[in-house]
Design a protein around this motif. Structure first.
Motif, PDB file in Angstrom:
ATOM      1  N   GLY A   1     -24.520  39.807  26.996  1.00 23.59           N
ATOM      2  CA  GLY A   1     -24.884  38.677  27.241  1.00 23.59           C
ATOM      3  C   GLY A   1     -25.465  37.812  26.246  1.00 23.59           C
ATOM      4  O   GLY A   1     -25.778  36.890  26.357  1.00 23.59           O
ATOM      5  N   LYS A   2     -25.666  38.611  24.921  1.00 21.24           N
ATOM      6  CA  LYS A   2     -26.291  38.242  23.950  1.00 21.24           C
ATOM      7  C   LYS A   2     -25.276  37.211  23.444  1.00 21.24           C
ATOM      8  O   LYS A   2     -24.195  37.198  23.326  1.00 21.24           O
ATOM      9  CB  LYS A   2     -26.648  39.237  22.976  1.00 21.24           C
ATOM     10  N   GLN A   3     -26.087  36.612  22.269  1.00 22.86           N
ATOM     11  CA  GLN A   3     -25.399  35.298  21.806  1.00 22.86           C
ATOM     12  C   GLN A   3     -24.374  36.021  20.595  1.00 22.86           C
ATOM     13  O   GLN A   3     -24.873  37.069  20.095  1.00 22.86           O
ATOM     14  CB  GLN A   3     -26.454  34.562  21.050  1.00 22.86           C
ATOM     15  N   CYS A   4     -23.172  35.493  20.181  1.00 20.64           N
ATOM     16  CA  CYS A   4     -22.253  36.168  19.394  1.00 20.64           C
ATOM     17  C   CYS A   4     -22.933  36.290  18.142  1.00 20.64           C
ATOM     18  O   CYS A   4     -22.645  37.258  17.337  1.00 20.64           O
ATOM     19  CB  CYS A   4     -21.274  35.038  19.018  1.00 20.64           C
ATOM     20  N   GLU A   5     -23.783  35.419  17.591  1.00 21.10           N
ATOM     21  CA  GLU A   5     -24.402  35.585  16.124  1.00 21.10           C
ATOM     22  C   GLU A   5     -25.243  36.953  16.047  1.00 21.10           C
ATOM     23  O   GLU A   5     -25.258  37.601  15.077  1.00 21.10           O
ATOM     24  CB  GLU A   5     -25.427  34.539  15.898  1.00 21.10           C
ATOM     25  N   ARG A   6     -25.910  37.216  17.230  1.00 18.27           N
ATOM     26  CA  ARG A   6     -26.770  38.509  17.332  1.00 18.27           C
ATOM     27  C   ARG A   6     -25.949  39.597  17.369  1.00 18.27           C
ATOM     28  O   ARG A   6     -26.123  40.848  16.707  1.00 18.27           O
ATOM     29  CB  ARG A   6     -27.772  38.532  18.564  1.00 18.27           C
ATOM     30  N   ILE A   7     -24.736  39.763  18.120  1.00 22.67           N
ATOM     31  CA  ILE A   7     -23.760  40.699  18.209  1.00 22.67           C
ATOM     32  C   ILE A   7     -23.091  41.038  16.748  1.00 22.67           C
ATOM     33  O   ILE A   7     -22.897  42.161  16.301  1.00 22.67           O
ATOM     34  CB  ILE A   7     -22.780  40.539  19.441  1.00 22.67           C
ATOM     35  N   GLU A   8     -22.857  39.894  16.166  1.00 20.75           N
ATOM     36  CA  GLU A   8     -22.130  39.988  14.754  1.00 20.75           C
ATOM     37  C   GLU A   8     -23.040  40.588  13.907  1.00 20.75           C
ATOM     38  O   GLU A   8     -22.735  41.479  13.148  1.00 20.75           O
ATOM     39  CB  GLU A   8     -21.783  38.657  14.258  1.00 20.75           C
ATOM     40  N   GLU A   9     -24.382  40.520  13.842  1.00 24.88           N
ATOM     41  CA  GLU A   9     -25.454  41.071  13.195  1.00 24.88           C
ATOM     42  C   GLU A   9     -25.481  42.422  13.451  1.00 24.88           C
ATOM     43  O   GLU A   9     -25.510  43.338  12.501  1.00 24.88           O
ATOM     44  CB  GLU A   9     -26.804  40.469  13.366  1.00 24.88           C
ATOM     45  N   LEU A  10     -25.583  42.698  14.719  1.00 27.75           N
ATOM     46  CA  LEU A  10     -25.520  44.289  15.078  1.00 27.75           C
ATOM     47  C   LEU A  10     -24.429  45.028  14.484  1.00 27.75           C
ATOM     48  O   LEU A  10     -24.294  46.025  14.153  1.00 27.75           O
ATOM     49  CB  LEU A  10     -25.662  44.401  16.613  1.00 27.75           C
ATOM     50  N   MET A  11     -23.096  44.298  14.800  1.00 26.82           N
ATOM     51  CA  MET A  11     -22.050  45.136  14.438  1.00 26.82           C
ATOM     52  C   MET A  11     -21.675  45.274  12.936  1.00 26.82           C
ATOM     53  O   MET A  11     -21.288  46.244  12.429  1.00 26.82           O
ATOM     54  CB  MET A  11     -20.547  43.976  15.027  1.00 26.82           C
ATOM     55  N   ARG A  12     -22.328  44.454  12.198  1.00 23.40           N
ATOM     56  CA  ARG A  12     -22.472  44.611  10.727  1.00 23.40           C
ATOM     57  C   ARG A  12     -23.295  45.560  10.379  1.00 23.40           C
ATOM     58  O   ARG A  12     -23.120  46.473   9.390  1.00 23.40           O
ATOM     59  CB  ARG A  12     -22.922  43.442  10.049  1.00 23.40           C
ATOM     60  N   MET A  13     -24.454  45.952  10.793  1.00 20.45           N
ATOM     61  CA  MET A  13     -25.262  47.041  10.766  1.00 20.45           C
ATOM     62  C   MET A  13     -24.615  48.088  10.945  1.00 20.45           C
ATOM     63  O   MET A  13     -24.562  49.302  10.187  1.00 20.45           O
ATOM     64  CB  MET A  13     -26.429  46.908  11.625  1.00 20.45           C
ATOM     65  N   ILE A  14     -23.771  48.164  12.412  1.00 19.56           N
ATOM     66  CA  ILE A  14     -23.338  49.250  12.643  1.00 19.56           C
ATOM     67  C   ILE A  14     -21.844  49.840  11.778  1.00 19.56           C
ATOM     68  O   ILE A  14     -21.768  51.126  11.081  1.00 19.56           O
ATOM     69  CB  ILE A  14     -22.711  49.188  14.245  1.00 19.56           C
ATOM     70  N   SER A  15     -21.338  48.717  11.111  1.00 23.31           N
ATOM     71  CA  SER A  15     -20.223  49.042  10.242  1.00 23.31           C
ATOM     72  C   SER A  15     -20.548  49.600   9.141  1.00 23.31           C
ATOM     73  O   SER A  15     -19.702  50.113   8.240  1.00 23.31           O
ATOM     74  CB  SER A  15     -19.193  47.827  10.397  1.00 23.31           C
ATOM     75  N   GLY A  16     -21.732  49.302   8.665  1.00 23.52           N
ATOM     76  CA  GLY A  16     -22.184  49.987   7.410  1.00 23.52           C
ATOM     77  C   GLY A  16     -22.227  51.440   7.275  1.00 23.52           C
ATOM     78  O   GLY A  16     -22.726  51.804   6.132  1.00 23.52           O
ATOM     79  N   PHE A  17     -22.014  52.051   8.407  1.00 21.30           N
ATOM     80  CA  PHE A  17     -21.897  53.659   8.289  1.00 21.30           C
ATOM     81  C   PHE A  17     -20.726  54.003   7.772  1.00 21.30           C
ATOM     82  O   PHE A  17     -19.615  53.878   7.981  1.00 21.30           O
ATOM     83  CB  PHE A  17     -22.354  54.187   9.686  1.00 21.30           C
TER      84      PHE A  17
END
Length: 52
Positions: free
Chosen positions: A36-52
């Motif tokens: 239920g988090k805001q889209c911007e926070r999820i986008e930030e987390l997904m960028r961190m995750i995709s950095g692997f």
């Protein structure tokens, strides 16, 4: 995501996720967060995750 994937600081264990992501890829599984988090926070987390 809070309390399951994210710790109490809103972050995640990057080394563990890197290993888990490889196992999921090998098995053809896809990581799909639900939150239920805001889209911007999820986008930030997904960028961190995709950095692997």
């Amino acid at each position: 995501m809070d309390g399951t994937f994210l710790n109490n600081k809103g972050d995640f264990n990057r080394e563990l996720f890197k290993e888990t992501k490889k196992i999921m890829k090998d098995k053809g599984a896809v990581f799909a967060p639900c939150t239920g988090k805001q889209c911007e926070r999820i986008e930030e987390l997904m960028r961190m995750i995709s950095g692997f």
